[in-house]
Design a protein around this motif. Structure first.
Motif, PDB file in Angstrom:
ATOM      1  N   VAL A  11       2.954   8.669  22.635  1.00 62.18           N
ATOM      2  CA  VAL A  11       2.351   6.904  22.473  1.00 62.18           C
ATOM      3  C   VAL A  11       0.961   7.868  22.334  1.00 62.18           C
ATOM      4  CG1 VAL A  11       1.708   5.649  23.988  1.00 62.18           C
ATOM      5  CG2 VAL A  11       4.603   6.023  22.775  1.00 62.18           C
ATOM      6  N   CYS A  12       1.125   9.572  23.815  1.00 60.78           N
ATOM      7  CA  CYS A  12      -0.444   9.918  24.025  1.00 60.78           C
ATOM      8  C   CYS A  12      -0.088  11.150  23.933  1.00 60.78           C
ATOM      9  CB  CYS A  12      -0.623   9.696  25.769  1.00 60.78           C
ATOM     10  SG  CYS A  12      -1.759  10.384  26.417  1.00 60.78           S
ATOM     11  N   ASP A  13      -1.038  11.422  22.605  1.00 67.08           N
ATOM     12  CA  ASP A  13      -0.800  13.053  21.934  1.00 67.08           C
ATOM     13  C   ASP A  13      -1.387  14.209  22.962  1.00 67.08           C
ATOM     14  OD1 ASP A  13      -0.087  14.367  19.680  1.00 67.08           O
ATOM     15  OD2 ASP A  13      -2.227  14.945  19.464  1.00 67.08           O
ATOM     16  N   LYS A  14      -2.650  13.903  23.855  1.00 67.97           N
ATOM     17  CA  LYS A  14      -3.083  14.370  24.690  1.00 67.97           C
ATOM     18  C   LYS A  14      -2.367  15.006  25.113  1.00 67.97           C
ATOM     19  CE  LYS A  14      -6.255  11.303  25.673  1.00 67.97           C
ATOM     20  NZ  LYS A  14      -7.395  10.678  26.585  1.00 67.97           N
ATOM     21  N   CYS A  15      -1.100  14.800  26.182  1.00 69.74           N
ATOM     22  CA  CYS A  15      -0.305  15.500  27.128  1.00 69.74           C
ATOM     23  C   CYS A  15       1.186  14.954  26.785  1.00 69.74           C
ATOM     24  CB  CYS A  15      -0.582  14.388  28.166  1.00 69.74           C
ATOM     25  SG  CYS A  15      -0.365  12.535  28.419  1.00 69.74           S
ATOM     26  N   LYS A  16       0.866  14.548  25.392  1.00 64.00           N
ATOM     27  CA  LYS A  16       2.953  14.240  24.418  1.00 64.00           C
ATOM     28  C   LYS A  16       3.486  13.409  25.990  1.00 64.00           C
ATOM     29  CE  LYS A  16       2.136  17.740  21.908  1.00 64.00           C
ATOM     30  NZ  LYS A  16       0.541  17.766  21.697  1.00 64.00           N
ATOM     31  N   LYS A  57      -3.691  14.575  36.217  1.00 68.02           N
ATOM     32  CA  LYS A  57      -3.068  13.344  35.672  1.00 68.02           C
ATOM     33  C   LYS A  57      -4.350  13.034  34.629  1.00 68.02           C
ATOM     34  CE  LYS A  57      -2.031  11.076  40.067  1.00 68.02           C
ATOM     35  NZ  LYS A  57      -2.523  11.297  40.769  1.00 68.02           N
ATOM     36  N   CYS A  58      -3.140  12.363  33.731  1.00 66.03           N
ATOM     37  CA  CYS A  58      -3.797  12.215  32.141  1.00 66.03           C
ATOM     38  C   CYS A  58      -4.333  11.232  32.272  1.00 66.03           C
ATOM     39  CB  CYS A  58      -3.097  12.781  31.135  1.00 66.03           C
ATOM     40  SG  CYS A  58      -3.517  11.842  29.158  1.00 66.03           S
ATOM     41  N   SER A  59      -5.325  10.435  31.117  1.00 67.10           N
ATOM     42  CA  SER A  59      -5.847   9.142  30.924  1.00 67.10           C
ATOM     43  C   SER A  59      -5.141   8.496  30.849  1.00 67.10           C
ATOM     44  CB  SER A  59      -7.501   9.480  30.159  1.00 67.10           C
ATOM     45  OG  SER A  59      -6.737   9.666  29.264  1.00 67.10           O
ATOM     46  N   CYS A  60      -3.961   8.874  30.114  1.00 66.05           N
ATOM     47  CA  CYS A  60      -2.683   7.591  30.306  1.00 66.05           C
ATOM     48  C   CYS A  60      -2.265   7.581  31.898  1.00 66.05           C
ATOM     49  CB  CYS A  60      -1.904   7.920  28.948  1.00 66.05           C
ATOM     50  SG  CYS A  60      -0.875   9.593  29.506  1.00 66.05           S
ATOM     51  N   TYR A  61      -2.312   8.258  32.027  1.00 67.17           N
ATOM     52  CA  TYR A  61      -2.058   8.547  33.752  1.00 67.17           C
ATOM     53  C   TYR A  61      -2.600   6.901  34.272  1.00 67.17           C
ATOM     54  CZ  TYR A  61       1.215   8.734  38.085  1.00 67.17           C
ATOM     55  OH  TYR A  61       2.392   9.066  38.600  1.00 67.17           O
TER      56      TYR A  61
HETATM   57 ZN   LIG Z   1      -1.898  10.765  28.120  1.00 63.26          ZN
END
Ligand SMILES: [Zn+2]
Length: 331
Positions: free
Chosen positions: A102-107, A116-120
């Motif tokens: 869903v989020c490729d940045k943080c897998k 924390k990734c932006s999705c977090y």
């Molecule tokens: Zn992420």
């Protein structure tokens, strides 16, 4: 404690996402390997070279190490090129293995280098404000469903144009705002009477930028000022409210809805100024909506806030008849 509970919930969600991704990846690998067994060989080889590489870094002396590292680098590159070629020949697109996340940045782990990734951060916001509700609302009500029919075409003497023309102009400003979001730092104040679509437009913009993967924090002024009050008594950084307050400065877009409905104290205006000012310094865009007139804004808020608003924000005036009332009359 509520905050720990929320973080735990988020981590569980990531675990689930990671499981899903793993399963999807396995399935995709199976399909791919069956079609082209050589790709499996390459993947296996890449894995062993990665292990060899980490061993080499620990063991060998400097000269050997450099030579060895170079060999591995060339080998890895060749393998990757061959894999790419084979993938293409067998009809697998470039991102074939990537889109399992869903989020490729943080897998889908929620973290990048322990941060924390932006999705977090967005998950945290969603949990607290149930922003997913906004996503739900906007499924049926969005820019494309926004009806201009309710805006009068007759020229409003005081404003020199019709509410309809004005709304068309506002819509244009909003779509430019969204399009240029990454390249242009821009702030807007939506002001004017209630029932003219300000909140609705705020939500539309929030939704569009959420879809682009931006961190969007949508908060009513009332909620925001309540957080200021709570923070006064509890400075604990682990508190969710305090983390959200931190995000009022960090979020890619902050939307403060309904400014003017909150209970104003001198402490809260200082905090509001702090947020507005920090975001200007960080070049992060903000949208504020308010039912106050420009005179009322000047009267209600400190000079520092007012000067930032007039200096750094585009003041966008909404006028016309309350469309909620017109809608009701038509039904
Ligand atoms: Zn992420």
């Amino acid at each position: 404690m509520i905050s720990q509970h929320i973080h735990k919930e988020i981590l569980l969600e990531y675990e689930k996402l990671a499981d899903d991704a793993k399963r999807k990846l396995e399935l995709k690998k199976e399909i791919c390997y069956r079609k082209c067994p050589r790709i499996k060989e390459i993947d296996d080889e890449l894995n062993t070279t990665a292990i060899k590489l980490s061993k080499a870094i620990i063991n060998a002396n400097k000269i050997d190490k450099d030579k060895y590292l170079e060999e591995i680098r060339v080998l890895t590159e060749n393998l990757k090129l061959e894999k790419k070629k084979l993938m293409k020949e067998n009809g697998f697109l470039d991102g074939y293995f990537k889109d399992v996340y869903v989020c490729d940045k943080c897998k889908d782990t929620g973290f990048i280098d322990n941060k924390k990734c932006s999705c977090y951060k967005q998950k945290l916001i969603n949990k607290v404000y149930d922003m997913s509700n906004i996503a739900e609302i906007i499924k049926t009500e969005n820019f494309s469903s926004f009806s201009m029919d309710y805006y009068d075409k007759e020229i409003d003497e005081q404003n020199g144009m019709s509410p309809y023309e004005n709304m068309k102009y506002i819509m244009r400003r909003c779509s430019i705002f969204i399009e240029d979001f990454d390249s242009k730092f821009k702030n807007m104040v939506f002001y004017g009477d209630s029932g003219l679509g300000k909140t609705f437009l705020c939500r539309c913009i929030a939704k569009e930028l959420l879809d682009k993967g931006k961190i969007v924090l949508y908060v009513t002024a009332k909620n925001l000022f309540e957080m200021f009050e709570k923070e006064k008594f509890n400075k604990d950084d682990e508190q969710i409210d305090n983390q959200i307050l931190q995000l009022t400065k960090e979020a890619d877009l902050l939307i403060i809805d309904d400014l003017g409905t909150e209970f104003i104290t001198s402490l809260s205006t200082t905090e509001l100024f702090d947020i507005i000012n920090s975001r200007i310094l960080l070049k992060k865009s903000t949208i504020i909506s308010t039912n106050l007139s420009s005179d009322e804004i000047s009267r209600n808020y400190s000079e520092r806030i007012v000067s930032r608003l007039y200096g750094e924000y585009e003041m966008i005036k909404f006028f016309g008849r309350d469309i909620r009332i017109i809608k009701k009359l038509k039904i």
